[in-house]
Design a protein around this motif. Structure first.
Motif, PDB file in Angstrom:
ATOM      1  N   PRO A 263       0.826  -1.216   0.000  1.00  0.00           N
ATOM      2  CA  PRO A 263       0.000   0.000   0.000  1.00  0.00           C
ATOM      3  C   PRO A 263       0.853   1.256   0.000  1.00  0.00           C
ATOM      4  CG  PRO A 263       0.056  -0.967   2.187  1.00  0.00           C
ATOM      5  CD  PRO A 263       0.734  -1.946   1.274  1.00  0.00           C
ATOM      6  N   LEU A 264       0.225   2.403  -0.269  1.00  0.00           N
ATOM      7  CA  LEU A 264       0.945   3.667  -0.225  1.00  0.00           C
ATOM      8  C   LEU A 264       1.622   3.839   1.134  1.00  0.00           C
ATOM      9  CD1 LEU A 264      -1.527   6.147  -1.953  1.00  0.00           C
ATOM     10  CD2 LEU A 264       0.680   5.385  -2.832  1.00  0.00           C
ATOM     11  N   ARG A 265       2.860   4.320   1.108  1.00  0.00           N
ATOM     12  CA  ARG A 265       3.646   4.506   2.324  1.00  0.00           C
ATOM     13  C   ARG A 265       4.038   5.983   2.433  1.00  0.00           C
ATOM     14  NH1 ARG A 265       8.774   0.717   2.509  1.00  0.00           N
ATOM     15  NH2 ARG A 265       9.189   1.828   0.565  1.00  0.00           N
ATOM     16  N   TYR A 266       3.544   6.651   3.465  1.00  0.00           N
ATOM     17  CA  TYR A 266       3.850   8.070   3.644  1.00  0.00           C
ATOM     18  C   TYR A 266       5.287   8.226   4.121  1.00  0.00           C
ATOM     19  CZ  TYR A 266       3.527  12.897   5.313  1.00  0.00           C
ATOM     20  OH  TYR A 266       3.733  14.236   5.520  1.00  0.00           O
ATOM     21  N   LEU A 267       6.018   9.155   3.504  1.00  0.00           N
ATOM     22  CA  LEU A 267       7.442   9.328   3.799  1.00  0.00           C
ATOM     23  C   LEU A 267       7.727  10.491   4.747  1.00  0.00           C
ATOM     24  CD1 LEU A 267       8.987   8.540   0.297  1.00  0.00           C
ATOM     25  CD2 LEU A 267       8.773   7.049   2.281  1.00  0.00           C
ATOM     26  N   GLY A 268       6.675  11.019   5.368  1.00  0.00           N
ATOM     27  CA  GLY A 268       6.883  11.961   6.460  1.00  0.00           C
ATOM     28  C   GLY A 268       7.111  13.406   6.084  1.00  0.00           C
ATOM     29  N   CYS A 269       6.875  13.765   4.833  1.00  0.00           N
ATOM     30  CA  CYS A 269       7.118  15.161   4.437  1.00  0.00           C
ATOM     31  C   CYS A 269       6.162  15.578   3.327  1.00  0.00           C
ATOM     32  CB  CYS A 269       8.566  15.362   3.998  1.00  0.00           C
ATOM     33  SG  CYS A 269       9.061  14.349   2.587  1.00  0.00           S
ATOM     34  N   ILE A 270       6.099  16.868   3.118  1.00  0.00           N
ATOM     35  CA  ILE A 270       5.288  17.445   2.042  1.00  0.00           C
ATOM     36  C   ILE A 270       6.207  18.171   1.071  1.00  0.00           C
ATOM     37  CG2 ILE A 270       4.902  19.646   3.250  1.00  0.00           C
ATOM     38  CD1 ILE A 270       2.063  19.669   2.049  1.00  0.00           C
ATOM     39  N   VAL A 271       5.788  18.243  -0.171  1.00  0.00           N
ATOM     40  CA  VAL A 271       6.504  18.983  -1.205  1.00  0.00           C
ATOM     41  C   VAL A 271       5.594  20.090  -1.727  1.00  0.00           C
ATOM     42  CG1 VAL A 271       7.257  18.858  -3.611  1.00  0.00           C
ATOM     43  CG2 VAL A 271       8.136  17.231  -1.978  1.00  0.00           C
ATOM     44  N   TYR A 370       4.675  10.133  -1.029  1.00  0.00           N
ATOM     45  CA  TYR A 370       4.459   8.706  -0.797  1.00  0.00           C
ATOM     46  C   TYR A 370       5.385   7.881  -1.696  1.00  0.00           C
ATOM     47  CZ  TYR A 370      -0.114  10.036   1.229  1.00  0.00           C
ATOM     48  OH  TYR A 370      -1.117  10.592   1.975  1.00  0.00           O
ATOM     49  N   ASP A 371       5.580   6.637  -1.310  1.00  0.00           N
ATOM     50  CA  ASP A 371       6.087   5.619  -2.216  1.00  0.00           C
ATOM     51  C   ASP A 371       5.393   4.312  -1.855  1.00  0.00           C
ATOM     52  OD1 ASP A 371       7.390   4.606   0.017  1.00  0.00           O
ATOM     53  OD2 ASP A 371       9.412   4.743  -0.814  1.00  0.00           O
ATOM     54  N   ARG A 372       5.879   3.221  -2.357  1.00  0.00           N
ATOM     55  CA  ARG A 372       5.373   1.898  -1.992  1.00  0.00           C
ATOM     56  C   ARG A 372       6.550   0.957  -1.818  1.00  0.00           C
ATOM     57  NH1 ARG A 372      -0.232   1.227  -3.329  1.00  0.00           N
ATOM     58  NH2 ARG A 372      -1.022   2.736  -4.861  1.00  0.00           N
ATOM     59  N   GLU A 373       6.362  -0.066  -1.006  1.00  0.00           N
ATOM     60  CA  GLU A 373       7.355  -1.125  -0.929  1.00  0.00           C
ATOM     61  C   GLU A 373       7.443  -1.783  -2.298  1.00  0.00           C
ATOM     62  OE1 GLU A 373       8.055  -5.359   1.438  1.00  0.00           O
ATOM     63  OE2 GLU A 373       6.701  -3.824   2.278  1.00  0.00           O
ATOM     64  N   LEU A 374       8.648  -2.125  -2.707  1.00  0.00           N
ATOM     65  CA  LEU A 374       8.844  -2.658  -4.053  1.00  0.00           C
ATOM     66  C   LEU A 374       8.138  -3.998  -4.216  1.00  0.00           C
ATOM     67  CD1 LEU A 374      10.496  -1.540  -6.476  1.00  0.00           C
ATOM     68  CD2 LEU A 374      12.196  -3.285  -5.948  1.00  0.00           C
ATOM     69  N   ALA A 393       4.322   0.794 -10.985  1.00  0.00           N
ATOM     70  CA  ALA A 393       5.086  -0.373 -10.522  1.00  0.00           C
ATOM     71  C   ALA A 393       5.984  -0.046  -9.351  1.00  0.00           C
ATOM     72  CB  ALA A 393       5.930  -0.924 -11.670  1.00  0.00           C
ATOM     73  N   HIS A 394       6.660   1.114  -9.394  1.00  0.00           N
ATOM     74  CA  HIS A 394       7.674   1.412  -8.376  1.00  0.00           C
ATOM     75  C   HIS A 394       7.712   2.906  -8.068  1.00  0.00           C
ATOM     76  CE1 HIS A 394       9.798   2.607 -11.987  1.00  0.00           C
ATOM     77  NE2 HIS A 394       9.734   1.368 -12.454  1.00  0.00           N
ATOM     78  N   PRO A 395       6.641   3.448  -7.486  1.00  0.00           N
ATOM     79  CA  PRO A 395       6.656   4.888  -7.162  1.00  0.00           C
ATOM     80  C   PRO A 395       7.750   5.197  -6.153  1.00  0.00           C
ATOM     81  CG  PRO A 395       4.868   3.792  -6.011  1.00  0.00           C
ATOM     82  CD  PRO A 395       5.439   2.784  -6.973  1.00  0.00           C
ATOM     83  N   MET A 396       8.275   6.404  -6.245  1.00  0.00           N
ATOM     84  CA  MET A 396       9.361   6.809  -5.355  1.00  0.00           C
ATOM     85  C   MET A 396       9.258   8.288  -5.068  1.00  0.00           C
ATOM     86  SD  MET A 396      12.431   6.355  -8.179  1.00  0.00           S
ATOM     87  CE  MET A 396      11.746   4.812  -8.802  1.00  0.00           C
ATOM     88  N   SER A 397       9.949   8.728  -4.038  1.00  0.00           N
ATOM     89  CA  SER A 397       9.934  10.149  -3.703  1.00  0.00           C
ATOM     90  C   SER A 397      10.620  10.937  -4.815  1.00  0.00           C
ATOM     91  CB  SER A 397      10.643  10.385  -2.365  1.00  0.00           C
ATOM     92  OG  SER A 397      12.028  10.618  -2.542  1.00  0.00           O
TER      93      SER A 397
END
Length: 485
Positions: A263-271, A370-374, A393-397
């Motif tokens: 699932p979506l994983r919040y990375l603790g910050c806003i842009v 957000y990102d997701r676990e691979l 497939a592989h969202p990232m910050s």
């Protein structure tokens, strides 16, 4: 929008390298004899120890196409429906359009679907930095990117304006040579690159706009039935292969895997992002506004990154730690609130406050990161003739600038895989596209992108700590690695 100045030539795959851009070389005699010797030793040891691995093939750049995999063609490519599967591409963002382009060049029939009403439905969007992808951009038939801007200098400041890091061609090389320019990054507006790719397809007419995917299912004949909502009505289409290129909140991914898988994983910050025309800054004299300098300023909590957006605009990206609920609330308040928050947090050295103040609120956006676990290959084993690429497939910050780069590399790899795995001599209709193409593609994609996802997540943390204030003439990620050694 101004058209991107690209070459109008049509393209087709290079017959010498079959569109791969490289050709395998014969193994050197020394390597071959060494392997034979090791194999003989292994046999004489009655199978003790590990068997030697055969030497890997060496590849060289194809001289016929200079590594692009393409050669000019007098005629617009026609799809080879008898040989290749029909590909349904869901999502006409960078990754989806890039895949369509690479399919076009190879004669692979495709239909490109997009839920937006038209090209301009999306906002102007952010700027991209082409890194690895800049080396393979010719593989999409893009001879040049007319609106691309090259940076030659990168500076890191404290909030008082002290330089604590600097790198780039202008620091290390004191000549304007062609070889040095090849090692620089290309910055381009997202929509400009998207438009350049669309022009390869013949324009906006190549996209099935206003198609919202509802569901799909594999039927008895192994074809996939897709149902779309179009103008309030249900429309059904069929394809042999479905590619989800529809972003971090991919409908294809949701239908295929569900939200419980990574699932979506919040990375603790806003842009918070903004685009400021340089004409709004005519009264400001600063060497940082030369359209060839990237700079960032940080205090261990907030961090702002600025880069050329085009020859006449600069893009800024402010980020800082904040709870998920607060990030959502701030984003939902709209552009005026986002600008006010950004200005309040960046009363730093010139020209940062002036740039933010001169940015029209309409050109500002903001979102939680957000990102997701691979994903793993096992999670895709039962996906059949359906796969994902890019952020689906592989969202990232955004902090390593890799999202668009990886999507472009995914698209090129997948089209090449289809072309190779579905040749006339193949049996893809009998053994299935997963075995013929998708497992190999996914294995390479997930392996390549894994480090990018990991590093981008790490950057979301360390760029907002005092680590970024480390003094050193190197990218901040390099500083982190040295400090952890």
């Amino acid at each position: 929008m101004k058209q991107v100045d690209i070459d109008k030539t049509s393209w087709t795959t290079c017959p010498d390298c079959h569109g791969l851009g490289k050709k395998s070389q014969r193994l050197r005699k020394k390597a071959r004899l060494h392997y034979q010797y090791q194999l003989e030793q292994f046999k004489n040891s009655n199978g003790e120890g590990k068997a030697p691995l055969p030497p890997k093939k060496q590849f060289k750049t194809c001289s016929s196409c200079s590594g692009s995999g393409l050669i000019p063609s007098e005629h617009f490519p026609s799809p080879d429906k008898a040989t290749y599967p029909h590909v349904a591409i869901i999502g006409a963002g960078i990754g989806g359009v890039a895949l369509a382009v690479t399919c076009l060049h190879r004669g692979i029939p495709f239909t490109l679907y997009e839920r937006d009403q038209n090209f301009n439905s999306r906002s102007q969007g952010y700027g991209l930095t082409l890194q690895q992808a800049s080396k393979v951009i010719k593989g999409f038939g893009l001879v040049s990117l007319g609106e691309g801007v090259t940076s030659t200098r990168h500076i890191v400041h404290t909030t008082e304006g002290e330089v604590i890091g600097e790198w780039g061609m202008r620091k290390w090389v004191h000549s304007d040579t062609e070889s040095s320019s090849k090692r620089t990054n290309i910055h381009i507006a997202r929509q400009s690159l998207r438009l350049a790719l669309l022009e390869q397809l013949g324009g906006n007419g190549a996209v099935q706009w206003n198609h919202q995917l509802l569901d799909f299912n594999v039927e008895d004949d192994k074809r996939i039935k897709l149902n779309f909502q179009v103008d309030g009505k249900i429309k059904s289409e069929k394809a042999d292969l479905v590619i989800g290129a529809d972003g971090i909140r991919s409908s294809v991914r949701q239908l295929l895997l569900g939200e419980d898988v990574a699932p979506l994983r919040y990375l603790g910050c806003i842009v918070i992002l903004g685009i400021c025309p340089l004409k709004n800054l005519n009264h400001i004299e600063s060497p940082l506004l030369d359209s060839a300098t990237v700079f960032q300023t940080a205090n261990g909590n907030e961090r702002i990154y600025m880069m050329p957006y085009s020859e006449d605009a600069i893009m800024w990206q402010l980020s800082f730690p904040i709870s998920k609920n607060e990030a959502k609330a701030l984003s939902n308040k709209g552009t005026t609130a986002l600008k006010k928050e950004a200005c309040k947090r960046t009363q730093w050295h010139a020209p940062i406050p002036q740039i933010l103040e001169a940015t029209d609120a309409k050109q500002i956006s903001g979102y939680p990161v957000y990102d997701r676990e691979l994903l793993t290959l096992e999670q895709l084993d039962n996906a059949g003739p359906i796969t994902l690429l890019g952020d689906a497939a592989h969202p990232m910050s955004p902090f390593k600038g890799q999202g668009a780069n990886q999507a472009l590399l995914d698209a090129l790899a997948l089209a090449r895989g289809i072309s190779k795995g579905c040749r006339p001599s193949s049996s893809w209709r009998d053994i299935g596209l997963r075995k013929s193409v998708l497992t190999s593609f996914e294995s390479e994609m997930l392996k390549r992108s894994a480090k990018k996802v990991k590093d981008s997540a790490a950057a979301a943390e360390f760029l907002h700590t005092e680590t970024i204030l480390f003094k050193g003439d190197e990218p901040r990620g390099g500083c982190l690695k040295r400090l952890n050694e």
